[in-house]
Design a protein around this motif. Structure first.
Motif, PDB file in Angstrom:
ATOM      1  N   HIS A 141       0.744  -1.200  -0.066  1.00  0.00           N
ATOM      2  CA  HIS A 141      -0.020   0.002   0.063  1.00  0.00           C
ATOM      3  C   HIS A 141       1.089   1.416   0.073  1.00  0.00           C
ATOM      4  O   HIS A 141       0.538   2.546  -0.668  1.00  0.00           O
ATOM      5  N   HIS A 200      -0.344  -6.229  -6.763  1.00  0.00           N
ATOM      6  CA  HIS A 200      -0.849  -6.005  -5.267  1.00  0.00           C
ATOM      7  C   HIS A 200      -2.167  -6.916  -4.940  1.00  0.00           C
ATOM      8  O   HIS A 200      -2.462  -7.602  -4.057  1.00  0.00           O
ATOM      9  N   HIS A 233     -14.861  -8.242  -3.113  1.00  0.00           N
ATOM     10  CA  HIS A 233     -13.604  -7.507  -3.148  1.00  0.00           C
ATOM     11  C   HIS A 233     -12.793  -7.873  -4.377  1.00  0.00           C
ATOM     12  O   HIS A 233     -12.327  -6.782  -5.002  1.00  0.00           O
ATOM     13  N   HIS A 255     -10.629   2.341   0.015  1.00  0.00           N
ATOM     14  CA  HIS A 255     -10.696   0.949  -0.227  1.00  0.00           C
ATOM     15  C   HIS A 255      -9.760   0.544   0.931  1.00  0.00           C
ATOM     16  O   HIS A 255     -10.095  -0.733   1.511  1.00  0.00           O
ATOM     17  N   ASP A 303     -10.091  -3.298   2.772  1.00  0.00           N
ATOM     18  CA  ASP A 303      -9.008  -4.132   3.195  1.00  0.00           C
ATOM     19  C   ASP A 303      -8.716  -4.359   4.710  1.00  0.00           C
ATOM     20  O   ASP A 303      -8.399  -5.526   4.992  1.00  0.00           O
TER      21      ASP A 303
HETATM   22 FE1  FEO Z   1      -5.206  -3.327  -0.917  1.00  0.00          FE
HETATM   23 FE2  FEO Z   1      -8.012  -4.644  -1.644  1.00  0.00          FE
HETATM   24  O1  FEO Z   1      -6.437  -3.733  -2.056  1.00  0.00           O
END
Ligand code: FEO
Length: 137
Positions: free
Chosen positions: A21, A59, A78, A118, A123
């Motif tokens: 992130h 990611h 998700h 998000h 997350d």
């Molecule tokens: Fe860190 Fe669901 O993206």
């Protein structure tokens, strides 16, 4: 001052995800800084956009593997959010490379809001699932 300031409250407590992130935030900040330069920026913007798109896919894939490992109940929704974001980035990249669109402030607002919202919502739910019993298997 960076466009997005990292804040400890964004951390999930899962080292690899927090690292990724931060890297995404850093790429968006690089894109923003480069966009504000007056000269020699077009090629560099393309390179950073490519890197941002590739790293985003990487990611999301890391996170999705983690969710699958713990049989995460909200995996499908998700995954759909991830796929929609990737599609938006790819569409923008294409318009940018065909010189049909410049990088506007509204794109930065979108990137920043999407990523921070998000992380803070969907997350953090993964982290909650893992720390309250789902666990990493
Ligand atoms: Fe860190 Fe669901 O993206």
């Amino acid at each position: 001052m960076s466009y997005i300031e990292w804040n400890k409250k964004y951390e999930l407590g899962i080292e690899i995800i927090d690292y990724q992130h931060k890297k995404l935030v850093s790429l968006i900040n690089d894109l923003h800084d480069t966009n504000e330069k007056k000269e020699f920026k077009e090629d560099l913007l393309g390179v950073i956009l490519d890197e941002l798109a590739q790293y985003t896919v990487y990611h999301f894939s890391t996170e999705e593997q983690m969710m699958q490992k713990v049989n995460y109940v909200n995996y499908d929704s998700h995954h759909k959010l991830h796929a929609n974001f990737v599609k938006k980035l790819e569409d923008f990249k294409e318009r940018f490379s065909n010189k049909k669109e410049n990088i506007s402030e509204s794109l930065f607002v979108f990137l920043k809001q999407w990523l921070i919202d998000h992380i803070e919502r969907e997350d953090k739910e993964i982290s909650y699932h893992i720390t309250t019993g789902g666990g990493l298997v």
